[in-house]
Design a protein around this motif. Structure first.
Motif, PDB file in Angstrom:
ATOM      1  N   ARG A 131       0.827  -1.205   0.000  1.00 36.88           N
ATOM      2  CA  ARG A 131       0.000   0.000   0.000  1.00 36.88           C
ATOM      3  C   ARG A 131       0.864   1.259   0.000  1.00 36.88           C
ATOM      4  O   ARG A 131       1.908   1.294   0.642  1.00 36.88           O
ATOM      5  N   VAL A 132       0.379   2.275  -0.695  1.00 34.53           N
ATOM      6  CA  VAL A 132       0.977   3.608  -0.660  1.00 34.53           C
ATOM      7  C   VAL A 132      -0.085   4.568  -0.142  1.00 34.53           C
ATOM      8  O   VAL A 132      -1.186   4.649  -0.709  1.00 34.53           O
ATOM      9  N   ASN A 133       0.207   5.286   0.946  1.00 33.78           N
ATOM     10  CA  ASN A 133      -0.780   6.140   1.606  1.00 33.78           C
ATOM     11  C   ASN A 133      -0.289   7.584   1.672  1.00 33.78           C
ATOM     12  O   ASN A 133       0.893   7.833   1.921  1.00 33.78           O
ATOM     13  N   ALA A 134      -1.206   8.537   1.490  1.00 32.14           N
ATOM     14  CA  ALA A 134      -0.861   9.953   1.628  1.00 32.14           C
ATOM     15  C   ALA A 134      -2.138  10.756   1.843  1.00 32.14           C
ATOM     16  O   ALA A 134      -3.199  10.395   1.334  1.00 32.14           O
ATOM     17  N   GLY A 135      -2.016  11.846   2.602  1.00 36.51           N
ATOM     18  CA  GLY A 135      -3.177  12.698   2.809  1.00 36.51           C
ATOM     19  C   GLY A 135      -2.976  13.703   3.930  1.00 36.51           C
ATOM     20  O   GLY A 135      -1.922  13.740   4.581  1.00 36.51           O
ATOM     21  N   PRO A 136      -3.977  14.539   4.169  1.00 34.88           N
ATOM     22  CA  PRO A 136      -3.890  15.552   5.224  1.00 34.88           C
ATOM     23  C   PRO A 136      -4.008  14.937   6.605  1.00 34.88           C
ATOM     24  O   PRO A 136      -4.537  13.833   6.787  1.00 34.88           O
ATOM     25  N   LEU A 137      -3.522  15.683   7.594  1.00 32.95           N
ATOM     26  CA  LEU A 137      -3.576  15.246   8.990  1.00 32.95           C
ATOM     27  C   LEU A 137      -4.064  16.398   9.852  1.00 32.95           C
ATOM     28  O   LEU A 137      -3.604  17.538   9.708  1.00 32.95           O
ATOM     29  N   PHE A 138      -4.998  16.108  10.739  1.00 31.23           N
ATOM     30  CA  PHE A 138      -5.569  17.116  11.627  1.00 31.23           C
ATOM     31  C   PHE A 138      -5.215  16.768  13.074  1.00 31.23           C
ATOM     32  O   PHE A 138      -5.467  15.653  13.530  1.00 31.23           O
ATOM     33  N   THR A 139      -4.621  17.722  13.784  1.00 34.77           N
ATOM     34  CA  THR A 139      -4.276  17.529  15.189  1.00 34.77           C
ATOM     35  C   THR A 139      -5.397  18.112  16.043  1.00 34.77           C
ATOM     36  O   THR A 139      -5.601  19.324  16.078  1.00 34.77           O
ATOM     37  N   LEU A 140      -6.121  17.235  16.733  1.00 33.20           N
ATOM     38  CA  LEU A 140      -7.250  17.670  17.551  1.00 33.20           C
ATOM     39  C   LEU A 140      -6.828  18.032  18.967  1.00 33.20           C
ATOM     40  O   LEU A 140      -7.478  18.833  19.624  1.00 33.20           O
ATOM     41  N   MET A 141      -5.761  17.406  19.482  1.00 33.82           N
ATOM     42  CA  MET A 141      -5.281  17.709  20.829  1.00 33.82           C
ATOM     43  C   MET A 141      -3.765  17.651  20.845  1.00 33.82           C
ATOM     44  O   MET A 141      -3.171  16.736  20.294  1.00 33.82           O
ATOM     45  N   ASN A 142      -3.130  18.642  21.480  1.00 31.23           N
ATOM     46  CA  ASN A 142      -1.687  18.627  21.682  1.00 31.23           C
ATOM     47  C   ASN A 142      -1.385  19.344  22.993  1.00 31.23           C
ATOM     48  O   ASN A 142      -1.182  20.557  23.019  1.00 31.23           O
ATOM     49  N   ASN A 143      -1.390  18.596  24.060  1.00 35.42           N
ATOM     50  CA  ASN A 143      -1.238  19.134  25.405  1.00 35.42           C
ATOM     51  C   ASN A 143       0.204  18.937  25.862  1.00 35.42           C
ATOM     52  O   ASN A 143       0.635  17.814  26.103  1.00 35.42           O
ATOM     53  N   SER A 166       0.701  13.595   5.940  1.00 33.48           N
ATOM     54  CA  SER A 166       1.313  12.316   6.272  1.00 33.48           C
ATOM     55  C   SER A 166       1.385  11.458   5.012  1.00 33.48           C
ATOM     56  O   SER A 166       0.464  11.467   4.195  1.00 33.48           O
ATOM     57  N   ALA A 167       2.486  10.709   4.859  1.00 36.32           N
ATOM     58  CA  ALA A 167       2.657   9.849   3.686  1.00 36.32           C
ATOM     59  C   ALA A 167       3.560   8.687   4.048  1.00 36.32           C
ATOM     60  O   ALA A 167       4.457   8.812   4.890  1.00 36.32           O
ATOM     61  N   GLY A 168       3.320   7.541   3.415  1.00 39.38           N
ATOM     62  CA  GLY A 168       4.164   6.390   3.697  1.00 39.38           C
ATOM     63  C   GLY A 168       3.734   5.162   2.919  1.00 39.38           C
ATOM     64  O   GLY A 168       2.881   5.225   2.026  1.00 39.38           O
ATOM     65  N   VAL A 169       4.345   4.050   3.273  1.00 34.10           N
ATOM     66  CA  VAL A 169       4.051   2.767   2.640  1.00 34.10           C
ATOM     67  C   VAL A 169       3.723   1.745   3.724  1.00 34.10           C
ATOM     68  O   VAL A 169       4.136   1.890   4.881  1.00 34.10           O
ATOM     69  N   ALA A 170       2.980   0.710   3.338  1.00 30.03           N
ATOM     70  CA  ALA A 170       2.585  -0.329   4.289  1.00 30.03           C
ATOM     71  C   ALA A 170       2.472  -1.659   3.570  1.00 30.03           C
ATOM     72  O   ALA A 170       2.266  -1.711   2.351  1.00 30.03           O
ATOM     73  N   VAL A 171       2.588  -2.726   4.334  1.00 32.85           N
ATOM     74  CA  VAL A 171       2.342  -4.073   3.829  1.00 32.85           C
ATOM     75  C   VAL A 171       1.405  -4.785   4.792  1.00 32.85           C
ATOM     76  O   VAL A 171       1.387  -4.493   5.994  1.00 32.85           O
ATOM     77  N   VAL A 172       0.612  -5.702   4.249  1.00 28.17           N
ATOM     78  CA  VAL A 172      -0.268  -6.542   5.049  1.00 28.17           C
ATOM     79  C   VAL A 172       0.131  -7.991   4.817  1.00 28.17           C
ATOM     80  O   VAL A 172       0.076  -8.486   3.685  1.00 28.17           O
ATOM     81  N   LEU A 173       0.552  -8.668   5.875  1.00 29.96           N
ATOM     82  CA  LEU A 173       0.997 -10.046   5.794  1.00 29.96           C
ATOM     83  C   LEU A 173      -0.007 -10.966   6.480  1.00 29.96           C
ATOM     84  O   LEU A 173      -0.651 -10.565   7.471  1.00 29.96           O
ATOM     85  N   PHE A 174      -0.137 -12.157   5.986  1.00 29.37           N
ATOM     86  CA  PHE A 174      -1.033 -13.162   6.568  1.00 29.37           C
ATOM     87  C   PHE A 174      -2.472 -12.644   6.683  1.00 29.37           C
ATOM     88  O   PHE A 174      -3.197 -12.995   7.621  1.00 29.37           O
TER      89      PHE A 174
END
Length: 214
Positions: A131-143, A166-174
């Motif tokens: 998988r290749v993932n990318a998109g916006p990220l919203f920070t709802l809390m940062n205390n 945020s962007a990255g790669v992933a694999v799903v095994l089993f």
């Protein structure tokens, strides 16, 4: 903030509706049967380690700051559209500490940070494994806070702006084991306060997530 919450509520409602309408077999990692629904959902739980970089600017002379390794957990969700595409919202919690102080001081102070992020990713998938993932990220809390020399709680200010990416790669095994490597950054700097001195900061992180998909 209200618009973000309404958007997420709409995504979750649509996901739950499609889950109720589709047969159970559509929610596995297997391909859809011929003629079956092409909308499927995916749920999972994740744990993560975060390597954070924390850079300060416009700081008073002698001030230093360094982020430590963070850790956290999250809820993984996805609405799969066909065989190769998905919309993937997540809810992630992260706990991180920072060592902040002046060079002239004997020891640094520990700043504790509790963060809740919601990335909404577009996911391109190949063979139900890569998988290749990318998109916006919203920070709802940062205390973020620290204890001063008098053991009194002091606010450090947010280390994460409200909006990032945020962007990255992933694999799903089993068919269920998720391994996800991801980079997270922000377009703006943050304003922080330590010992009555204000300065700007920029934070970026690389995370390694491991989880199980249902």
């Amino acid at each position: 903030m209200k618009k973000i919450l309404l958007l997420l509520a709409g995504i979750f409602t649509f996901t739950a509706t499609s889950m109720a309408a589709n047969p159970k077999s559509d929610f596995t990692q297997e391909n859809s049967s011929k003629g079956g629904s092409r909308l499927r959902t995916e749920w999972g739980l994740t744990g993560a380690a975060y390597y954070n970089t924390f850079k300060i600017s416009k700081a008073p002379s002698g001030l230093h700051a360094k982020a430590q390794i963070g850790y956290g957990g999250g809820l993984h969700m996805a609405l799969k559209i066909g065989r190769f595409f998905a919309v993937q919202p997540e809810i992630n919690y992260q706990y991180t500490t920072f060592k902040v102080g002046f060079d002239s001081a004997k020891k640094s102070h520990k700043v504790k940070s509790h963060t809740v992020d919601i990335p909404v990713l577009l996911s391109l998938r190949f063979g139900n494994v890569f998988r290749v993932n990318a998109g916006p990220l919203f920070t709802l809390m940062n205390n973020c806070f620290y204890m001063d020399a008098n053991n009194e709680k002091q606010m450090f200010g947010n280390t994460r702006p409200t909006f990032g990416y945020s962007a990255g790669v992933a694999v799903v095994l089993f068919r269920g084991l998720l391994i996800d490597a991801r980079y997270t950054g922000y377009f703006k700097s943050s304003l922080n306060n330590f010992d009555g001195k204000e300065f700007n900061s920029n934070l970026n992180s690389i995370s390694l997530k491991v989880g199980y998909l249902f």
